[in-house]
Design a protein around this motif. Structure first.
Motif, PDB file in Angstrom:
ATOM      1  N   GLU A 131       0.811  -1.216   0.000  1.00 41.76           N
ATOM      2  CA  GLU A 131       0.000   0.000   0.000  1.00 41.76           C
ATOM      3  C   GLU A 131       0.847   1.270   0.000  1.00 41.76           C
ATOM      4  N   ASP A 132       2.119   1.176   0.363  1.00 47.17           N
ATOM      5  CA  ASP A 132       3.044   2.305   0.235  1.00 47.17           C
ATOM      6  C   ASP A 132       3.861   2.074  -1.033  1.00 47.17           C
ATOM      7  N   TRP A 133       3.423   2.677  -2.130  1.00 52.21           N
ATOM      8  CA  TRP A 133       4.066   2.415  -3.414  1.00 52.21           C
ATOM      9  C   TRP A 133       5.538   2.813  -3.433  1.00 52.21           C
ATOM     10  N   SER A 134       5.983   3.653  -2.506  1.00 50.77           N
ATOM     11  CA  SER A 134       7.413   3.981  -2.438  1.00 50.77           C
ATOM     12  C   SER A 134       8.246   2.741  -2.149  1.00 50.77           C
ATOM     13  N   ASN A 135       7.662   1.766  -1.434  1.00 51.84           N
ATOM     14  CA  ASN A 135       8.371   0.512  -1.175  1.00 51.84           C
ATOM     15  C   ASN A 135       8.672  -0.230  -2.470  1.00 51.84           C
ATOM     16  N   TRP A 136       7.664  -0.347  -3.323  1.00 50.22           N
ATOM     17  CA  TRP A 136       7.895  -1.148  -4.528  1.00 50.22           C
ATOM     18  C   TRP A 136       8.482  -0.359  -5.679  1.00 50.22           C
ATOM     19  N   ALA A 137       8.428   0.965  -5.648  1.00 51.09           N
ATOM     20  CA  ALA A 137       9.095   1.762  -6.685  1.00 51.09           C
ATOM     21  C   ALA A 137      10.585   1.430  -6.722  1.00 51.09           C
TER      22      ALA A 137
ATOM     23  N   SER B 110       2.283  13.868  -5.444  1.00 51.56           N
ATOM     24  CA  SER B 110       1.084  13.926  -4.614  1.00 51.56           C
ATOM     25  C   SER B 110       0.911  12.542  -3.993  1.00 51.56           C
ATOM     26  N   ALA B 111      -0.196  12.323  -3.298  1.00 46.12           N
ATOM     27  CA  ALA B 111      -0.444  11.015  -2.687  1.00 46.12           C
ATOM     28  C   ALA B 111      -0.588   9.910  -3.738  1.00 46.12           C
ATOM     29  N   LEU B 112      -0.991  10.283  -4.947  1.00 44.69           N
ATOM     30  CA  LEU B 112      -1.216   9.285  -6.002  1.00 44.69           C
ATOM     31  C   LEU B 112      -0.264   9.403  -7.183  1.00 44.69           C
ATOM     32  N   ASP B 113       0.481  10.483  -7.276  1.00 44.57           N
ATOM     33  CA  ASP B 113       1.353  10.727  -8.427  1.00 44.57           C
ATOM     34  C   ASP B 113       2.816  10.787  -8.007  1.00 44.57           C
ATOM     35  N   SER B 114       3.661  10.231  -8.870  1.00 44.33           N
ATOM     36  CA  SER B 114       5.093  10.251  -8.602  1.00 44.33           C
ATOM     37  C   SER B 114       5.859  10.259  -9.926  1.00 44.33           C
ATOM     38  N   ILE B 115       7.127  10.607  -9.835  1.00 46.43           N
ATOM     39  CA  ILE B 115       8.022  10.587 -10.988  1.00 46.43           C
ATOM     40  C   ILE B 115       9.178   9.655 -10.637  1.00 46.43           C
ATOM     41  N   TRP B 116       9.381   8.648 -11.488  1.00 44.09           N
ATOM     42  CA  TRP B 116      10.440   7.664 -11.277  1.00 44.09           C
ATOM     43  C   TRP B 116      11.507   7.853 -12.340  1.00 44.09           C
TER      44      TRP B 116
ATOM     45  N   THR C 101      21.366   1.455 -24.039  1.00 48.32           N
ATOM     46  CA  THR C 101      21.044   1.989 -22.718  1.00 48.32           C
ATOM     47  C   THR C 101      20.119   3.184 -22.895  1.00 48.32           C
ATOM     48  N   LYS C 102      19.252   3.388 -21.916  1.00 54.69           N
ATOM     49  CA  LYS C 102      18.280   4.484 -21.995  1.00 54.69           C
ATOM     50  C   LYS C 102      17.930   4.915 -20.583  1.00 54.69           C
ATOM     51  N   ASP C 103      17.942   6.219 -20.363  1.00 57.18           N
ATOM     52  CA  ASP C 103      17.445   6.779 -19.111  1.00 57.18           C
ATOM     53  C   ASP C 103      16.005   7.188 -19.344  1.00 57.18           C
ATOM     54  N   LEU C 104      15.132   6.806 -18.424  1.00 55.99           N
ATOM     55  CA  LEU C 104      13.704   7.088 -18.543  1.00 55.99           C
ATOM     56  C   LEU C 104      13.220   7.869 -17.343  1.00 55.99           C
ATOM     57  N   LYS C 105      12.312   8.772 -17.599  1.00 56.20           N
ATOM     58  CA  LYS C 105      11.590   9.444 -16.533  1.00 56.20           C
ATOM     59  C   LYS C 105      10.142   9.010 -16.711  1.00 56.20           C
ATOM     60  N   LEU C 106       9.619   8.258 -15.741  1.00 61.26           N
ATOM     61  CA  LEU C 106       8.246   7.772 -15.806  1.00 61.26           C
ATOM     62  C   LEU C 106       7.357   8.559 -14.857  1.00 61.26           C
ATOM     63  N   TYR C 107       6.191   8.943 -15.353  1.00 65.16           N
ATOM     64  CA  TYR C 107       5.167   9.588 -14.545  1.00 65.16           C
ATOM     65  C   TYR C 107       4.171   8.496 -14.180  1.00 65.16           C
ATOM     66  N   VAL C 108       4.084   8.187 -12.902  1.00 58.02           N
ATOM     67  CA  VAL C 108       3.277   7.067 -12.417  1.00 58.02           C
ATOM     68  C   VAL C 108       2.119   7.605 -11.583  1.00 58.02           C
ATOM     69  N   THR C 109       0.919   7.078 -11.854  1.00 56.06           N
ATOM     70  CA  THR C 109      -0.280   7.468 -11.120  1.00 56.06           C
ATOM     71  C   THR C 109      -0.976   6.223 -10.598  1.00 56.06           C
ATOM     72  N   ILE C 110      -1.273   6.213  -9.310  1.00 60.28           N
ATOM     73  CA  ILE C 110      -2.079   5.144  -8.728  1.00 60.28           C
ATOM     74  C   ILE C 110      -3.528   5.468  -9.085  1.00 60.28           C
ATOM     75  N   THR C 111      -4.207   4.545  -9.767  1.00 55.76           N
ATOM     76  CA  THR C 111      -5.586   4.800 -10.205  1.00 55.76           C
ATOM     77  C   THR C 111      -6.609   4.114  -9.309  1.00 55.76           C
ATOM     78  N   GLU C 112      -6.179   3.109  -8.563  1.00 56.28           N
ATOM     79  CA  GLU C 112      -7.080   2.437  -7.615  1.00 56.28           C
ATOM     80  C   GLU C 112      -6.239   1.760  -6.546  1.00 56.28           C
TER      81      GLU C 112
ATOM     82  N   SER D 110      -6.437  -5.848  -1.387  1.00 57.58           N
ATOM     83  CA  SER D 110      -6.288  -6.764  -2.519  1.00 57.58           C
ATOM     84  C   SER D 110      -5.784  -6.177  -3.828  1.00 57.58           C
ATOM     85  N   THR D 111      -5.989  -4.895  -4.093  1.00 54.56           N
ATOM     86  CA  THR D 111      -5.720  -4.390  -5.442  1.00 54.56           C
ATOM     87  C   THR D 111      -5.021  -3.040  -5.436  1.00 54.56           C
ATOM     88  N   VAL D 112      -3.994  -2.939  -6.261  1.00 55.95           N
ATOM     89  CA  VAL D 112      -3.372  -1.659  -6.581  1.00 55.95           C
ATOM     90  C   VAL D 112      -3.316  -1.595  -8.105  1.00 55.95           C
ATOM     91  N   GLN D 113      -3.908  -0.554  -8.678  1.00 54.72           N
ATOM     92  CA  GLN D 113      -3.824  -0.339 -10.118  1.00 54.72           C
ATOM     93  C   GLN D 113      -3.079   0.960 -10.367  1.00 54.72           C
TER      94      GLN D 113
END
Length: 154
Positions: A23-29, A42-48, A58-69, A74-77
């Protein structure tokens, strides 16, 4: 072209133990292959920030990740896109009880690569995606299953 992968893992951990970690997405990021850093927007948005390598590419990526549910326990989307808007995707974690002391974690991932580079790299990325997802899920579970093996001297 939509690329898809899924991976499931049975664990000798209760659903509640796994959920507290998930439930703490920082753990699995931090467990994403190629992880460099992430920033909470924010609580639902992050940049990885990730560093990917496939063979000599090789490639460096900046991903914008949003928790939608996030439906406990049981579920993290989530969905994501890269900063160049050439890579889009979504995924989810599904957690289910096998018994009172064991659970099953499934991760599903869909990825779409745009543009000429995306079309050219899709076969390579598609062939690597299942192994990367397996590595990711196993990394998520590792901190939950590692035990302190320090022996106390008497």
């Amino acid at each position: 072209m939509m690329l898809k992968a899924d991976y499931s893992l049975n664990m000798n951990l209760s659903t509640s133990d796994v959920w507290r970690y998930l439930e703490d997405w920082s753990n699995w990021a931090k467990q994403v292959p190629g992880y460099q850093t992430h920033k909470n927007v924010s609580a639902l948005d992050s940049i990885w920030e990730l560093h990917g390598k496939a063979g000599t590419i090789t490639k460096d990526l900046k991903l914008y990740v949003t928790i939608t549910e996030m439906t406990s326990p049981s579920t993290v989307q989530f969905r994501f896109r890269d900063s160049e808007e050439r890579c889009f995707g979504s995924g989810c974690f599904e957690l289910s009880d096998l018994s009172s002391r064991s659970s099953k974690l499934t991760c599903l991932l869909e990825l779409e690569l745009k543009g000429l580079t995306g079309k050219m790299s899709a076969p390579l990325v598609g062939s690597l995606l299942p192994a990367l997802l397996e590595k990711f899920v196993q990394r998520i579970v590792r901190p939950l299953t590692e035990t302190d093996t320090v022996a106390l001297s008497l």
